[in-house]
Structures are given as structure tokens and as C-alpha cells.
Design an enzyme around this catalytic site. Structure first.
Site, PDB file in Angstrom:
ATOM      1  N   SER A 144      -5.801 -17.274  16.268  1.00 10.19           N
ATOM      2  CA  SER A 144      -6.463 -18.579  16.125  1.00 10.19           C
ATOM      3  C   SER A 144      -6.194 -19.361  17.405  1.00 10.19           C
ATOM      4  CB  SER A 144      -5.850 -19.321  14.936  1.00 10.19           C
ATOM      5  OG  SER A 144      -6.224 -20.688  14.935  1.00 10.19           O
ATOM      6  N   TYR A 157       1.296 -22.220   9.730  1.00 15.46           N
ATOM      7  CA  TYR A 157       0.135 -21.519  10.308  1.00 15.46           C
ATOM      8  C   TYR A 157       0.298 -21.386  11.820  1.00 15.46           C
ATOM      9  CZ  TYR A 157      -4.900 -20.443  10.853  1.00 15.46           C
ATOM     10  OH  TYR A 157      -6.112 -19.847  11.136  1.00 15.46           O
TER      11      TYR A 157
HETATM   12  P1  NAD Z   1     -11.289 -16.739   4.216  1.00 13.73           P
HETATM   13  O1  NAD Z   1     -10.449 -17.543   3.281  1.00 13.73           O
HETATM   14  O2  NAD Z   1     -12.776 -16.791   4.104  1.00 13.73           O
HETATM   15  O3  NAD Z   1     -10.866 -15.197   4.143  1.00 13.73           O
HETATM   16  C1  NAD Z   1      -9.537 -14.811   4.034  1.00 13.73           C
HETATM   17  C2  NAD Z   1      -9.488 -13.392   3.514  1.00 13.73           C
HETATM   18  O4  NAD Z   1      -8.110 -13.008   3.393  1.00 13.73           O
HETATM   19  C3  NAD Z   1     -10.099 -13.238   2.113  1.00 13.73           C
HETATM   20  O5  NAD Z   1     -10.750 -11.991   2.028  1.00 13.73           O
HETATM   21  C4  NAD Z   1      -8.878 -13.270   1.204  1.00 13.73           C
HETATM   22  O6  NAD Z   1      -9.080 -12.633  -0.045  1.00 13.73           O
HETATM   23  C5  NAD Z   1      -7.890 -12.515   2.075  1.00 13.73           C
HETATM   24  N1  NAD Z   1      -6.498 -12.729   1.696  1.00 13.73           N
HETATM   25  C6  NAD Z   1      -5.837 -13.905   1.560  1.00 13.73           C
HETATM   26  N2  NAD Z   1      -4.583 -13.673   1.154  1.00 13.73           N
HETATM   27  C7  NAD Z   1      -4.442 -12.339   1.040  1.00 13.73           C
HETATM   28  C8  NAD Z   1      -3.371 -11.486   0.634  1.00 13.73           C
HETATM   29  N3  NAD Z   1      -2.182 -11.968   0.268  1.00 13.73           N
HETATM   30  N4  NAD Z   1      -3.584 -10.159   0.618  1.00 13.73           N
HETATM   31  C9  NAD Z   1      -4.811  -9.653   0.950  1.00 13.73           C
HETATM   32  N5  NAD Z   1      -5.845 -10.403   1.345  1.00 13.73           N
HETATM   33  C10 NAD Z   1      -5.662 -11.740   1.372  1.00 13.73           C
HETATM   34  O7  NAD Z   1     -10.803 -17.189   5.663  1.00 13.73           O
HETATM   35  P2  NAD Z   1     -11.388 -16.919   7.133  1.00 13.73           P
HETATM   36  O8  NAD Z   1     -11.626 -18.248   7.726  1.00 13.73           O
HETATM   37  O9  NAD Z   1     -12.447 -15.894   7.162  1.00 13.73           O
HETATM   38  O10 NAD Z   1     -10.059 -16.368   7.834  1.00 13.73           O
HETATM   39  C11 NAD Z   1      -9.926 -15.067   8.356  1.00 13.73           C
HETATM   40  C12 NAD Z   1      -8.902 -15.096   9.480  1.00 13.73           C
HETATM   41  O11 NAD Z   1      -9.400 -15.898  10.547  1.00 13.73           O
HETATM   42  C13 NAD Z   1      -7.566 -15.717   9.071  1.00 13.73           C
HETATM   43  O12 NAD Z   1      -6.515 -14.979   9.656  1.00 13.73           O
HETATM   44  C14 NAD Z   1      -7.631 -17.098   9.662  1.00 13.73           C
HETATM   45  O13 NAD Z   1      -6.360 -17.628   9.931  1.00 13.73           O
HETATM   46  C15 NAD Z   1      -8.417 -16.820  10.928  1.00 13.73           C
HETATM   47  N6  NAD Z   1      -9.040 -18.002  11.521  1.00 13.73           N
HETATM   48  C16 NAD Z   1      -9.970 -18.715  10.818  1.00 13.73           C
HETATM   49  C17 NAD Z   1     -10.529 -19.837  11.420  1.00 13.73           C
HETATM   50  C18 NAD Z   1     -11.574 -20.659  10.717  1.00 13.73           C
HETATM   51  O14 NAD Z   1     -11.909 -21.732  11.252  1.00 13.73           O
HETATM   52  N7  NAD Z   1     -12.099 -20.247   9.581  1.00 13.73           N
HETATM   53  C19 NAD Z   1     -10.145 -20.205  12.703  1.00 13.73           C
HETATM   54  C20 NAD Z   1      -9.187 -19.453  13.369  1.00 13.73           C
HETATM   55  C21 NAD Z   1      -8.647 -18.346  12.765  1.00 13.73           C
END
Ligand code: NAD
Length: 262
Positions: A144, A157
Site C-alpha cells: 500500500s 495497517y
Molecule cells: P477487500 O476487503 O475487497 O478484499 C480483501 C480480501 O481479503 C477479501 O477476499 C477477504 O475475504 C480476504 N480476507 C480478509 N481477511 C482474510 C483472512 N483472515 N483470511 C483469508 N482471506 C481474508 O479489500 P481490497 O481493497 O481489495 O484489499 C486487497 C489488498 O489491497 C489488501 O492487502 C489491502 O490492504 C490492499 N490495499 C487496498 C487499498 C484500497 O484502497 N482498497 C489500497 C492499498 C492497498
């Protein structure tokens, strides 16, 4: 033949958001996919079937809870035993908790560190031996902008994502003389369920509607004033898995609408 035909990819947290977009993009290039993440079992099965049909690849789902190292070990053993060694590992699963550090619930700290950082250590340590034996592997860690800079109220985080960037560099150095690479993608705001919850909380806090809260969120950090699309992150992940990226090692690639350029 598609570029990743015959490759096996595990994308953690791929039942939603960025992970699902990455799984779709890798499948479109011909990779067999292991999906992982939480959700309604019937919806996940429908997703699995759709993806397999749409891309004509094998798609398997493993519902391991990545907060539990023993479930990660079982998942990795099951994949290796039944499908063979993992060629592409995308550590994407992540959770968030927002609170000032002195009010941060210790159990949320533990959970964020477990899923966002420790799980990546476990999947990497378990996937690497077979990658090294076959002298091929691509490890893509979804970190991130919070792996590079901080924001208030995100102690766990930010700590976990900075840790993941560090882990990425160590793995890249340890594999530098091999056909295995390890890199991190550092997205800014992407409008997924993880961020939708933060938008909703902000709307309630400020007494505004969701779209006003979303615009305020962007205005604070992301100069483009636009959300990054999951598909853009997926395309970068696909590139990192391609032969052209063979010497990109230990990199932190931002895709953040200018967030960290300020
Ligand atoms: P999201 O909530 O849509 O997806 C998260 C996924 O992780 C889901 O499939 C969920 O079921 C799974 N998950 C959560 N806890 C889990 C566990 N204990 N075991 C197995 N699976 C688990 O979120 P997203 O925004 O798509 O995030 C994906 C990645 O991208 C994350 O690592 C997040 O930190 C990173 N990220 C997101 C953003 C953003 O703005 N959305 C920005 C930077 C980084």
C-alpha cells in the site's frame, strides 16, 4: 498458448476487490488459479465456476483463514499435493482497523498484523522451496502507499505494510541469483469494500452523503482526485509475472494517483 498457460497462481483474498481483479487477469493470461478469501459459499462457488468457464483454466477455492498459520500450512500442503508447485504467489488478503493508537484494540492490532504481514511470511516460506527447485517464481505482495508513508489512526495497517515492504526486499535479495522475483505493489485509494467501509464511517462522522465523503477522502491524499481501478493493479501484477519483469527485484511500485509524489 497464452503467456501463463501451465502456470499455477495462488491469489490470497481473491473473493473480492483487488484480489479478484488480479485472479481474473492472471486467468485471462492462461494461469490456473487458486482462489482464497471469505464470503458466501454459494457466491464463491459461482465465482469459481464463472472464472473457470470464462478463462478456460482450472480454478480451485481454498477457504483458509490467513490469520491462522496452521490453516496456511494446510492450504499450501493441499495445493502442492493436488495441483503442484505454485508459480505465482500474490499476497493480497488484507484487513484494516482505524483508531488512534492509544485506543487501538490490541486484538485488532494482532489481527491486522497476522493477515497483512505474518500470513505473507508464511505463504512465501512455504511456496519458495518448490519455486527455487524449479528456478521460477513470481511473488507479488500487495502492500500500500501505507507501506511507504503513514496516515493517522492506522497504526497496525501502516506497521504491517511497512513490514511487508521490508519482507519484500529481503526475499528479493535472497532470491536475486535465481528465477524467482519478489516485488510489492503500493496502491493508493481503490474503491473496494475495504475502502467503502471507511467512506461510510466518514459520511456518518461528517453528516454527509457517501459521494461527498468519497470526494473528501480523495481530496485529502490523492492528487488525481480519482480512485485507482482494481484492473490497473491487476495489469501491473500481470506485468510483474511476465518474462520482461525478470530483473525487477525488491521494487515497491506505486499506483496511487500521485499520493506519494507530494
Ligand atoms: P477487500 O476487503 O475487497 O478484499 C480483501 C480480501 O481479503 C477479501 O477476499 C477477504 O475475504 C480476504 N480476507 C480478509 N481477511 C482474510 C483472512 N483472515 N483470511 C483469508 N482471506 C481474508 O479489500 P481490497 O481493497 O481489495 O484489499 C486487497 C489488498 O489491497 C489488501 O492487502 C489491502 O490492504 C490492499 N490495499 C487496498 C487499498 C484500497 O484502497 N482498497 C489500497 C492499498 C492497498
Amino acid at each position: 498458448m497464452r503467456p501463463f498457460s501451465g502456470r499455477l497462481a495462488l491469489v490470497t483474498g481473491s473473493t473480492s476487490g483487488i484480489g479478484l481483479a488480479i485472479a481474473r487477469a492472471l486467468a485471462a493470461e492462461g494461469a490456473d488459479i487458486v482462489l482464497n478469501g471469505f464470503g458466501d459459499p454459494a457466491a464463491i462457488e459461482a465465482l469459481r465456476e464463472d472464472l473457470a468457464n470464462e478463462a478456460s483454466v482450472r480454478v480451485r477455492y481454498v477457504g483458509a483463514d490467513l490469520a491462522r498459520p496452521s490453516e496456511i500450512e494446510d492450504m499450501m500442503r493441499e495445493i502442492e499435493g493436488e495441483l503442484g508447485g505454485i508459480d505465482i504467489l500474490v499476497n493480497n488478503a488484507g484487513i484494516q482497523h482505524v483508531a488512534p493508537v492509544h485506543e487501538f484494540p490490541p486484538e485488532r492490532w494482532d489481527a491486522v498484523l497476522a493477515v497483512n504481514l505474518s500470513a505473507c511470511f508464511h505463504t512465501i516460506r512455504l511456496a519458495l522451496p518448490s519455486m527455487l527447485r524449479r528456478n521460477f517464481g513470481r511473488i507479488v505482495n500487495i502492500a500500500s502507499v501505507h507501506g511507504l508513508v503513514a496516515s493517522v489512526h492506522k497504526a497496525a495497517y501502516v506497521a504491517a505494510k511497512h513490514g511487508l515492504v521490508g519482507l519484500t526486499k529481503v526475499v528479493a535479495l535472497e532470491t536475486a541469483g535465481t528465477g524467482v522475483t519478489c516485488n510489492a505493489i503500493c496502491p493508493g485509494w481503490v474503491r473496494t469494500p475495504l475502502v467503502e467501509r471507511q467512506i461510510e464511517a466518514r459520511a456518518v462522522r461528517e453528516g454527509v452523503d457517501g459521494e461527498t465523503a468519497a470526494r473528501a477522502l480523495l481530496a485529502e491524499k490523492q492528487p488525481s482526485q480519482r480512485f485507482v481501478e482494481p484492473e490497473h493493479i491487476a495489469a501491473l501484477a500481470v506485468f510483474l509475472c511476465s518474462p520482461a519483469a525478470a530483473e525487477i527485484r525488491g521494487a515497491t511500485l506505486t499506483i496511487d494517483g500521485g499520493w506519494t509524489a507530494q
